[in-house]
Enzyme design. Structure first.
Site, PDB file in Angstrom:
ATOM      1  N   SER A 111       0.854  -1.189   0.000  1.00  0.00           N
ATOM      2  CA  SER A 111       0.000   0.000   0.000  1.00  0.00           C
ATOM      3  C   SER A 111       0.884   1.230   0.000  1.00  0.00           C
ATOM      4  O   SER A 111       1.987   1.224   0.572  1.00  0.00           O
ATOM      5  CB  SER A 111      -0.899   0.011   1.233  1.00  0.00           C
ATOM      6  OG  SER A 111      -1.485   1.283   1.430  1.00  0.00           O
ATOM      7  N   SER A 112       0.398   2.292  -0.608  1.00  0.00           N
ATOM      8  CA  SER A 112       1.176   3.535  -0.644  1.00  0.00           C
ATOM      9  C   SER A 112       1.335   4.166   0.732  1.00  0.00           C
ATOM     10  O   SER A 112       2.156   5.070   0.906  1.00  0.00           O
ATOM     11  CB  SER A 112       0.524   4.537  -1.598  1.00  0.00           C
ATOM     12  OG  SER A 112      -0.799   4.831  -1.188  1.00  0.00           O
ATOM     13  N   CYS A 113       0.589   3.685   1.733  1.00  0.00           N
ATOM     14  CA  CYS A 113       0.735   4.244   3.083  1.00  0.00           C
ATOM     15  C   CYS A 113       2.049   3.836   3.739  1.00  0.00           C
ATOM     16  O   CYS A 113       2.371   4.308   4.827  1.00  0.00           O
ATOM     17  CB  CYS A 113      -0.444   3.848   3.959  1.00  0.00           C
ATOM     18  SG  CYS A 113      -0.432   2.125   4.470  1.00  0.00           S
ATOM     19  N   TYR A 140      -0.945  -0.495  10.231  1.00  0.00           N
ATOM     20  CA  TYR A 140      -1.121  -1.140   8.926  1.00  0.00           C
ATOM     21  C   TYR A 140       0.114  -0.940   8.054  1.00  0.00           C
ATOM     22  O   TYR A 140       0.598  -1.875   7.398  1.00  0.00           O
ATOM     23  CB  TYR A 140      -2.360  -0.561   8.245  1.00  0.00           C
ATOM     24  CG  TYR A 140      -2.622  -1.088   6.852  1.00  0.00           C
ATOM     25  CD1 TYR A 140      -3.091  -2.383   6.669  1.00  0.00           C
ATOM     26  CD2 TYR A 140      -2.415  -0.285   5.733  1.00  0.00           C
ATOM     27  CE1 TYR A 140      -3.339  -2.869   5.386  1.00  0.00           C
ATOM     28  CE2 TYR A 140      -2.664  -0.763   4.458  1.00  0.00           C
ATOM     29  CZ  TYR A 140      -3.132  -2.051   4.295  1.00  0.00           C
ATOM     30  OH  TYR A 140      -3.378  -2.535   3.028  1.00  0.00           O
ATOM     31  N   LYS A 144       2.734  -3.742   6.343  1.00  0.00           N
ATOM     32  CA  LYS A 144       3.027  -3.813   4.909  1.00  0.00           C
ATOM     33  C   LYS A 144       4.520  -3.636   4.624  1.00  0.00           C
ATOM     34  O   LYS A 144       5.070  -4.273   3.714  1.00  0.00           O
ATOM     35  CB  LYS A 144       2.200  -2.770   4.158  1.00  0.00           C
ATOM     36  CG  LYS A 144       0.715  -3.117   4.059  1.00  0.00           C
ATOM     37  CD  LYS A 144       0.517  -4.409   3.282  1.00  0.00           C
ATOM     38  CE  LYS A 144      -0.945  -4.749   3.087  1.00  0.00           C
ATOM     39  NZ  LYS A 144      -1.122  -5.993   2.312  1.00  0.00           N
ATOM     40  N   HIS A 183     -12.878   2.947   2.884  1.00  0.00           N
ATOM     41  CA  HIS A 183     -11.986   4.017   2.482  1.00  0.00           C
ATOM     42  C   HIS A 183     -12.802   5.201   1.965  1.00  0.00           C
ATOM     43  O   HIS A 183     -14.016   5.118   1.818  1.00  0.00           O
ATOM     44  CB  HIS A 183     -11.008   3.534   1.413  1.00  0.00           C
ATOM     45  CG  HIS A 183      -9.949   2.628   1.953  1.00  0.00           C
ATOM     46  ND1 HIS A 183      -9.967   1.264   1.750  1.00  0.00           N
ATOM     47  CD2 HIS A 183      -8.840   2.885   2.695  1.00  0.00           C
ATOM     48  CE1 HIS A 183      -8.899   0.725   2.337  1.00  0.00           C
ATOM     49  NE2 HIS A 183      -8.208   1.680   2.913  1.00  0.00           N
TER      50      HIS A 183
END
Length: 314
Positions: A111-113, A140, A144, A183
């Site tokens: 994920s880009s987070c 989270y 990842k 989201h």
């Protein structure tokens, strides 16, 4: 370049009922691959022994790890333990089990987070671990990041042909429209739809409306996943996005237009905004010949119509 995963290969898609996994499964099946799946009732991917046993018996040629516990700001803030532990367990089980079973190819979807909250924009893949994370989804994101490092470690220690990709914000058919866990984009679709149904004259949204976000239709992500499985084999992760972003306020206007809501839209700045901007640099993926095909306005309309056509919950 040789095709690293020619058809008809057998591919296990972990998380095939979710937004991402369902799109990947559809894409791979349409391209002539044999797609293997297991429901959560059939196989709990948090169970390392059960997962390893399944992979050893099924012996797929490749695995796409799309299974994850996901959610928006509220869910991440409320259940950080589950977002950390469930995702770590799933990743450890599937990646280690795939290696033990001799799986040739594995694609881990992050994920880009994972990138720092204040990373330079657009965010390149080498921005990883160069600054603090966004606090509202730290648990989270760390899970990842651990998965990405696990992929890199299997490549370095065992020479495994495992790769990773970091998608931007995704949306599309099969999204989660539960306001407590969804989201931003599906949440907006539901909020505006319900406001329209109730004929509400105005609607108030969380935050200031100024953060900028990038959105990619999940079918475009699925096409990128197939390309990476066929053509990419390096330890560096690959960003997957559309290369453009917009403010949450502008996104809300797009959603209101697609739904047909004509009331006033306002924002409540007492609620968190999250990361101020999150736009991915997609030059690495673009160099492989990939480009998105679904414009945002069209994709939102398609997503809304797909959600409205779903059967009502019993």
């Amino acid at each position: 370049m040789d095709d690293l995963l020619p058809t008809p290969a057998r591919i296990f898609v972990a998380g095939h009922r979710g937004l991402v996994g369902s799109a990947v499964a559809r894409r791979l099946a349409a391209s002539g691959y044999e797609v293997l799946t297991r429901t959560r009732a059939e196989l709990d991917l948090r169970d390392g022994d059960a997962t390893a046993a399944y992979l050893a018996a099924a012996r797929p040629d490749a695995v796409v790890l799309a299974a994850a516990k996901v959610g928006g700001i509220m869910a991440n803030s409320t259940y950080p333990v589950q977002f950390l532990e469930d995702n770590l367990s799933i990743q450890l089980s599937v990646i280690a089990g795939a290696h033990r079973a001799g799986v040739r190819r594995l694609l881990f979807l992050g994920s880009s987070c994972i990138y720092p909250k204040l990373a330079a924009q657009p965010i390149t893949e080498d921005a990883l671990l160069t600054g603090p994370l966004e606090p509202t989804n730290e648990a989270y994101a760390i899970a990842k990041i651990a998965g990405l490092v696990q992929i890199r470690s299997y490549r370095r220690q065992y020479g495994a042909s495992f790769i990773s990709a970091m998608p931007t914000n995704l949306y599309g058919p099969g999204d989660n429209f539960d306001l407590a866990t969804s989201h931003v984009l599906p949440a907006l679709i539901r909020r505006f739809h319900e406001a329209k149904e109730k004929e509400l004259p105005d609607i108030t949204l969380w935050g200031t409306g100024t953060p900028r976000r990038e959105f990619l239709h999940v079918d475009d992500l699925a096409a990128a996943c197939e390309l990476l499985l066929r053509r990419y084999d390096a330890e560096e992760t690959v960003n997957v996005g559309c290369g453009e972003d917009l403010t949450i306020s502008d996104l809300a206007s797009h959603v209101a237009s697609a739904v047909g809501y004509e009331g006033r839209i306002s924002f409540d700045p007492s609620h968190p905004d999250g990361t101020p901007r999150k736009l991915l640099d997609i030059s690495r993926l673009s160099a492989l010949g990939w480009a998105p095909t679904i414009p945002l306005a069209e994709g939102i309309g398609r997503t809304y119509r797909a959600w409205r056509s779903e059967p009502a919950p019993v």
